[in-house]
Structure formats: C-alpha cells, structure tokens
Motif scaffolding. Structure first.
Motif, PDB file in Angstrom:
ATOM      1  N   PHE A 231       4.235  48.616  39.283  1.00  0.00           N
ATOM      2  CA  PHE A 231       5.608  48.895  38.881  1.00  0.00           C
ATOM      3  C   PHE A 231       5.853  50.397  38.925  1.00  0.00           C
ATOM      4  CE2 PHE A 231       4.675  44.847  36.915  1.00  0.00           C
ATOM      5  CZ  PHE A 231       5.869  44.135  36.999  1.00  0.00           C
ATOM      6  N   THR A 232       6.944  50.786  39.555  1.00  0.00           N
ATOM      7  CA  THR A 232       7.380  52.180  39.463  1.00  0.00           C
ATOM      8  C   THR A 232       8.366  52.287  38.312  1.00  0.00           C
ATOM      9  OG1 THR A 232       9.167  51.765  41.042  1.00  0.00           O
ATOM     10  CG2 THR A 232       7.092  52.590  41.920  1.00  0.00           C
ATOM     11  N   TYR A 233       8.390  53.463  37.683  1.00  0.00           N
ATOM     12  CA  TYR A 233       9.266  53.613  36.525  1.00  0.00           C
ATOM     13  C   TYR A 233       9.868  55.004  36.503  1.00  0.00           C
ATOM     14  CZ  TYR A 233       5.597  56.418  34.317  1.00  0.00           C
ATOM     15  OH  TYR A 233       4.677  57.395  34.042  1.00  0.00           O
ATOM     16  N   LYS A 234      11.000  55.090  35.820  1.00  0.00           N
ATOM     17  CA  LYS A 234      11.575  56.368  35.428  1.00  0.00           C
ATOM     18  C   LYS A 234      11.856  56.260  33.947  1.00  0.00           C
ATOM     19  CE  LYS A 234      13.548  58.855  39.299  1.00  0.00           C
ATOM     20  NZ  LYS A 234      14.731  59.615  39.769  1.00  0.00           N
TER      21      LYS A 234
ATOM     22  N   ASN B  30       3.541  42.132  33.876  1.00  0.00           N
ATOM     23  CA  ASN B  30       4.978  41.897  33.954  1.00  0.00           C
ATOM     24  C   ASN B  30       5.715  43.126  33.415  1.00  0.00           C
ATOM     25  OD1 ASN B  30       4.862  41.639  31.051  1.00  0.00           O
ATOM     26  ND2 ASN B  30       4.242  39.489  31.359  1.00  0.00           N
ATOM     27  N   GLU B  31       7.043  43.054  33.446  1.00  0.00           N
ATOM     28  CA  GLU B  31       7.864  44.191  33.015  1.00  0.00           C
ATOM     29  C   GLU B  31       7.696  44.472  31.524  1.00  0.00           C
ATOM     30  OE1 GLU B  31      11.812  43.264  34.121  1.00  0.00           O
ATOM     31  OE2 GLU B  31      11.497  43.618  36.262  1.00  0.00           O
ATOM     32  N   ARG B  32       7.540  43.414  30.743  1.00  0.00           N
ATOM     33  CA  ARG B  32       7.372  43.613  29.302  1.00  0.00           C
ATOM     34  C   ARG B  32       6.112  44.427  29.008  1.00  0.00           C
ATOM     35  NH1 ARG B  32       9.425  41.879  24.698  1.00  0.00           N
ATOM     36  NH2 ARG B  32       8.095  41.674  22.873  1.00  0.00           N
ATOM     37  N   ALA B  33       5.037  44.148  29.742  1.00  0.00           N
ATOM     38  CA  ALA B  33       3.801  44.907  29.556  1.00  0.00           C
ATOM     39  C   ALA B  33       4.001  46.370  29.938  1.00  0.00           C
ATOM     40  CB  ALA B  33       2.681  44.286  30.389  1.00  0.00           C
ATOM     41  N   VAL B  34       4.783  46.615  31.007  1.00  0.00           N
ATOM     42  CA  VAL B  34       5.089  47.991  31.398  1.00  0.00           C
ATOM     43  C   VAL B  34       5.878  48.684  30.297  1.00  0.00           C
ATOM     44  CG1 VAL B  34       6.268  49.449  33.087  1.00  0.00           C
ATOM     45  CG2 VAL B  34       5.073  47.392  33.846  1.00  0.00           C
ATOM     46  N   LEU B  35       6.838  47.963  29.742  1.00  0.00           N
ATOM     47  CA  LEU B  35       7.660  48.514  28.673  1.00  0.00           C
ATOM     48  C   LEU B  35       6.809  48.915  27.472  1.00  0.00           C
ATOM     49  CD1 LEU B  35      10.533  49.080  27.617  1.00  0.00           C
ATOM     50  CD2 LEU B  35      10.615  46.706  26.830  1.00  0.00           C
TER      51      LEU B  35
END
Length: 407
Positions: free
Chosen positions: A4-7, A24-29
């Motif tokens: 996942f790329t993030y800003k 998943n996105e939640r883990a990234v969050l």
C-alpha cells in the motif's frame, strides 16, 4: 501481504508518503496511527486505485471541479480539523495534495483570503461555481457555533448521498441508451446501405416490385437523398428546444409536463422530494434557521413547479403555521413525507425526520429506476426485433418474387 502506498501528515502538519505492506487498509491505518501519522491517502497496489481515504485528483487540469472532488475535499478538511490542525494549515496541506489545476488555484485563493481576515465561509462564497450557497451557509453556521468539524461531517454526508444518487441514476441509463443507439444505427444501416443494394437488384432484373418493398425503397430514397436536410432539421429542433427550455416560461411548461408524465413524472417527483428533505434536514442539523434554510433549498430544486411551492411554505412558517401545514397545502409532497415531518415537529426532532424521509424517497427512486428499466429494456428489444424483422421478411419475400419470374 499487499503493498500500500500512503500519504499522511504528522502532528506538526508535515506531509509524508511511503510504502507499507499489510493485509488490508485497516492494518495500514493502524500502523500509520502507531507511527503518529494522520492518514490522508491509502492506495492498494498502485496510485490509480484510491480507497475511501483517497483524496485523488486527475493529473490533467480540469476546467470544472466535480462533485466528487468537492466531497473528497470536504472529507479531508474534516479529518485534518478534527486532528487539531489549524484551518489555514489544513487548507495548505490539501493544496499540496491537489494536482495542479483549477481546484488547487481556488484552494490557494481561499487560503489567501482567510489570511487576509475573511472567514472560511466568506472566502468560499467568492467561488460560487465550486462551493454552492447551501455549502457556504452550512459552513457559516458552523463557524458561528464553533463547530466547523461537526458541520463538515454533515456536509460530507449530504454530498456523499447526493453524489451516490446522481451516479446511480446516470449509470442506470447507460444500458437503455446503448439499446436505443443500437436500434437507431441498425435502422440507418438498413435504409442507407442494405435497401439501396436491393433496389439495384430489382432495377437490373426489371421485375415488378412488391408493395411492401416499394414502401421501404421510398423511405430509403428519402433518407439517402435528404439526409442533410434531416440532420439540419434535427440540429435546429434540438437547438430551438434547448433555447426554449432555458426561458422561464419554457422551463415552467416543460417541468409541469414532466411531472404529469405517467411513469417518468413519479420518478422526478421522488428525486426532487428526496433532495428537498435531505437538503433541509442537513441545513437544520447545521443550525441554519428554518426560513433561511427554505430559501437555500429553493435554489437547489431543479423542477420549477416544485420550487415554486417553497415560497408559500416559507410564508406559512413566518406566520407561525409550522412546516407541515403549508407543505400539505401545496399538494406536491407525498403523505409519508408529511407524516414524518409532522412527527418531527411534534417531537422536536425535525432535522432527523427530514433525513429519514430523504432516505425513504431516495430508496423509492432507485426502485422506480429499476422498474422503468425493467419495462424499457424488453420493450425496446421487442420493438427493434419487430421493425428489423419486418424489414428482413419484406426483403426475403421480394427476393423470392424475383426468383419466381419465368426466365
């Protein structure tokens, strides 16, 4: 594990980006929050697949700001303000995240005017093509009560439902438009190319032409010989209709006839009533006074017949007649909407009841669209099959008539 790329932004407002592998996105969050970052954009795989946290604008310069862009701007501004960042710093971060274009220039202008002493609402009001009056007045009410983040939450929900309904209606029309276009193209190919070839066969054989084929050849000759006139008449007709529709009387007459249309009129009524309820409910939840809210609602109603009923409702409210009484006198609003609003007035929970009524009528509008498409699709397919079938049968019998001529 997916990349996942993030800003994100740090607590002091610095924008950072990077790559994280997670399930998943939640883990990234969660990982970003553990690092002390405030997520602004999370994208799975590549930057083209933005998630619900995305604030992603096209790289191309847009001449007009889309409703989706305004929605994402509102959601991100709400997130930054709730994180405790100052307004000007939050807007500067959003300016950095926005690709170069019209919207970035507008955000930059808003920042400049805020630094010059204007409020956020007044700065946004200078760009009515991007920030409508409903939006600006909700922000102004939030600034007056010191609850801008909470109001932005209401604005985000309002814009999200509006965009969702508009997108659903637009995408639902794609298949009917394709079917209609295929029918028109098929008939044009028949009359402009296929039937003229058959006409040449009859002329070379000097055989008598059956009456049905004569009719088709006459229509074909008309299209091939006068296609330029037909195109010109259609262009003039469309241009004339658009100009007439733009006049106050033309718009009023068209909207009235649209409401009286047996099937389409109900859909238009449902969409407009849902828009009335949702906008008014959102404005009231944002602490906008009822009379002022009704004035703003009138501006976003597309159908003139329904929009004209807002003024009598507003006058009734000023006289102390409440909201549901004047609404009932107009004869435009469905009984369920009136019942819910009446309950809202009695319980002091008018805004919530208006929002609930909007949910009901938006759902009814979706059901009505499905029903219309369910009726339209087989009708168009049947019509196309009958018309094309008759043309083919006529040509086939005409060929048989040639073969029956003694040599």
């Amino acid at each position: 594990m997916t990349a996942f790329t993030y800003k994100a932004t740090t607590r002091d407002g610095k924008v950072v980006d990077g790559l994280i592998e997670a399930e998943n996105e939640r883990a990234v969050l969660i990982k970003l929050q553990d690092l002390g970052y405030l997520p602004l954009r999370i994208t799975a795989g590549s930057k083209s697949g933005a998630s619900v946290f995305a604030f992603n604008f096209s790289a191309q310069r847009r001449r007009k700001v889309r409703a989706k862009d305004l929605l994402m701007f509102t959601q991100e501004l709400k997130t930054l303000l709730r994180a405790g960042l100052p307004l000007d710093r939050s807007l500067m971060i959003l300016e950095q995240l926005t690709e170069k274009g019209v919207f970035q220039e507008i955000i930059h202008d808003v920042i400049g005017k805020i630094k010059g002493g204007k409020t956020l609402a007044d700065a946004m009001a200078d760009h009515p093509d991007v920030f409508p009056k409903v939006y600006v007045n909700m922000i102004r009410a939030g600034e007056s009560g010191g609850v801008v983040p909470q109001v932005l939450e209401e604005v985000s929900a309002y814009l999200e439902r509006s965009v969702e309904l508009r997108t659903y209606l637009a995408t639902s029309l794609i298949y009917p438009v394709i079917v209609s276009s295929m029918m028109i193209v098929s008939l044009l190919v028949m009359f402009l190319f296929v039937i003229p070839k058959f006409a040449q066969i009859f002329e070379s054989s000097r055989a008598p032409i059956p009456l049905p084929m004569q009719v088709l050849m006459t229509i074909s000759d008309f299209f091939t010989g006068w296609w330029w006139a037909i195109v010109g008449v259609l262009v003039l007709a469309v241009f004339g209709f658009v100009r007439w529709r733009q006049t106050p009387r033309g718009r009023r007459v068209w909207d009235e006839r649209l409401l009286r249309t047996p099937v389409l009129g109900r859909l238009v009524s449902l969409v407009e009533v849902a828009r009335f309820n949702r906008t008014l409910g959102t404005l009231l939840q944002s602490a906008v006074p009822l009379v002022q809210a009704l004035t703003l609602v009138k501006e976003i109603i597309n159908n003139q017949v329904i929009a004209e009923t807002i003024e009598p409702i507003k006058n009734g409210v000023k006289k102390g007649d409440g909201l549901v009484g004047p609404m009932r006198k107009t004869g435009v609003f469905p009984p369920l909407s009136l019942h819910l609003i009446e309950v809202g007035e009695e319980t002091g929970n008018l805004a919530a009841m208006l929002t609930q009524a909007a949910d009901v009528f938006e759902n009814d509008a979706r059901v009505e669209v499905k029903r219309l498409i369910g009726l339209f699709e087989p009708a168009m397919i049947l019509l196309m099959g009958v018309v094309v079938g008759l043309i083919v049968i006529t040509m086939v019998f005409s060929i048989f008539s040639i073969s029956e001529i003694p040599m």
